[in-house]
Design a protein around this motif. Structure first.
Motif, short mmCIF file in Angstrom:
data_model
loop_
_atom_site.label_atom_id
_atom_site.label_comp_id
_atom_site.label_asym_id
_atom_site.label_seq_id
_atom_site.Cartn_x
_atom_site.Cartn_y
_atom_site.Cartn_z
N LYS A 1 0.86 -1.16 -0.08
CA LYS A 1 0.05 0.07 0.08
C LYS A 1 0.93 1.20 -0.02
CE LYS A 1 -3.65 -2.74 0.20
NZ LYS A 1 -4.33 -2.89 -0.94
N TYR A 2 2.08 1.29 0.18
CA TYR A 2 3.09 2.39 0.41
C TYR A 2 4.49 1.79 0.43
CZ TYR A 2 5.93 6.05 2.80
OH TYR A 2 6.69 7.16 3.07
N SER A 3 5.12 2.50 -0.42
CA SER A 3 6.69 2.28 -0.45
C SER A 3 7.36 3.58 -0.18
CB SER A 3 7.13 1.39 -1.67
OG SER A 3 6.82 -0.01 -1.65
N LYS A 4 8.64 3.36 0.49
CA LYS A 4 9.56 4.43 0.73
C LYS A 4 10.87 3.94 0.23
CE LYS A 4 11.73 7.61 4.20
NZ LYS A 4 12.03 7.81 5.29
N PHE A 5 11.41 4.66 -0.73
CA PHE A 5 12.87 4.09 -1.03
C PHE A 5 13.91 5.07 -0.36
CE2 PHE A 5 10.00 2.46 -4.20
CZ PHE A 5 10.54 1.52 -4.88
N SER A 6 14.96 4.30 0.27
CA SER A 6 16.07 5.10 0.77
C SER A 6 17.28 4.96 -0.14
CB SER A 6 16.41 4.76 2.09
OG SER A 6 15.00 5.18 3.04
N ASN A 7 17.19 5.20 -1.36
CA ASN A 7 17.90 4.93 -2.37
C ASN A 7 18.84 6.33 -2.54
OD1 ASN A 7 15.99 6.80 -3.74
ND2 ASN A 7 16.19 5.42 -5.48
N ASP A 8 18.81 7.01 -2.04
CA ASP A 8 19.89 8.32 -1.84
C ASP A 8 20.95 8.05 -0.88
OD1 ASP A 8 18.28 8.54 0.60
OD2 ASP A 8 18.12 10.85 0.54
N ARG A 9 21.15 6.88 -0.11
CA ARG A 9 22.10 6.50 0.55
C ARG A 9 23.13 5.70 0.03
NH1 ARG A 9 18.62 3.40 5.29
NH2 ARG A 9 17.19 5.41 5.84
N ALA A 10 24.16 5.62 0.66
CA ALA A 10 25.58 4.76 0.11
C ALA A 10 24.90 3.26 -0.06
CB ALA A 10 26.60 4.63 1.20
N VAL B 1 4.96 -4.33 8.18
CA VAL B 1 5.88 -3.54 7.50
C VAL B 1 7.49 -4.37 7.04
CG1 VAL B 1 7.65 -1.43 7.77
CG2 VAL B 1 5.21 -1.39 8.72
N ASP B 2 7.84 -4.19 5.79
CA ASP B 2 8.82 -4.99 5.35
C ASP B 2 10.14 -3.94 5.08
OD1 ASP B 2 7.72 -7.35 5.56
OD2 ASP B 2 7.19 -7.51 3.56
N LYS B 3 11.39 -4.31 5.58
CA LYS B 3 12.50 -3.45 5.03
C LYS B 3 13.14 -4.42 4.31
CE LYS B 3 12.82 -0.18 8.95
NZ LYS B 3 12.79 1.26 8.19
N VAL B 4 13.41 -3.94 3.07
CA VAL B 4 14.25 -4.91 2.01
C VAL B 4 15.18 -4.22 1.51
CG1 VAL B 4 13.66 -5.91 -0.18
CG2 VAL B 4 11.61 -5.41 1.23
N PRO B 5 16.64 -4.92 1.71
CA PRO B 5 17.70 -4.43 0.87
C PRO B 5 17.50 -4.03 -0.52
CG PRO B 5 18.14 -6.66 1.46
CD PRO B 5 16.72 -6.28 1.92
N MET B 6 17.86 -3.11 -1.09
CA MET B 6 17.97 -2.62 -2.55
C MET B 6 19.06 -3.12 -3.34
SD MET B 6 15.86 1.01 -2.24
CE MET B 6 16.01 1.01 -4.22
#
Length: 184
Positions: A14-23, A42-47
């Motif tokens: 239903k919602y995703s937040k991408f923390s792809n501005d990180r190392a 809630v899932d935290k998934v390594p990109m």
């Protein structure tokens, strides 16, 4: 901001937040999903492959923080490993940030100070134990009844960080979050 339209069967996410501005070693995606059988989660998934160790370290942080705050009113939101990710229980309640905003809107300075002092007291519990959540900001704590649930502890370190430093950072992040907060 961007929007995407997906046609076809209903998706669980239903919602995703991408923390792809990180190392690369910290790049993760956070999904809030709903399943008819499991409810909200809630899932935290390594990109990236490099971020897998970071996501795995969150599980360790859960265990260390749970042990540190045992016996207090602070609870650490439970997580457990799933395939290539971590799953967190979906927590209810009102964020500490919203509670501070409500006091600010009502111009209740005494209530604001009292809640901040309670926050400082709560995060000081067993502060001599060498484990600290550097991101113990107001938006990462949900309050329900008498329980304070820490929902994000991604930036936990195996060292002692003085509670006043954590509180200063939380207050600083709070003030940066909205213009109305700066006048206070």
């Amino acid at each position: 901001n961007s929007f995407m339209v997906v046609t076809g069967p209903e998706m669980n996410i239903k919602y995703s937040k991408f923390s792809n501005d990180r190392a690369d070693q910290f790049a993760i995606r956070t999904d809030i999903s709903f399943d008819r059988n499991a409810g909200w989660y809630v899932d935290k998934v390594p990109m990236t492959d490099e971020a897998q160790a970071h996501v795995a370290s969150i599980s360790t942080a859960y265990e260390l923080l749970k042990e540190r705050f045992e016996g207090s009113r602070i609870e650490i939101n439970r997580c457990f490993p799933i395939e290539n990710a971590l799953r967190f229980e979906f927590a209810g309640g009102v964020s500490l940030e919203e509670m501070f905003d409500d006091l600010l809107d009502r111009k209740d300075e005494a209530g604001f100070i009292a809640l901040f002092q309670e926050y400082l007291m709560m995060i000081s519990y067993k502060s001599e134990i060498p484990v600290s959540d550097f991101d113990l900001i107001f938006s990462n704590i949900l309050v329900e009844d008498d329980r304070w649930n820490v929902i994000d502890y991604e930036w936990t370190f195996g060292k002692t960080i003085p509670p006043r430093e954590l509180a200063y950072r939380a207050y600083y992040c709070y003030i940066l979050g909205a213009e109305k907060r700066r006048k206070f």
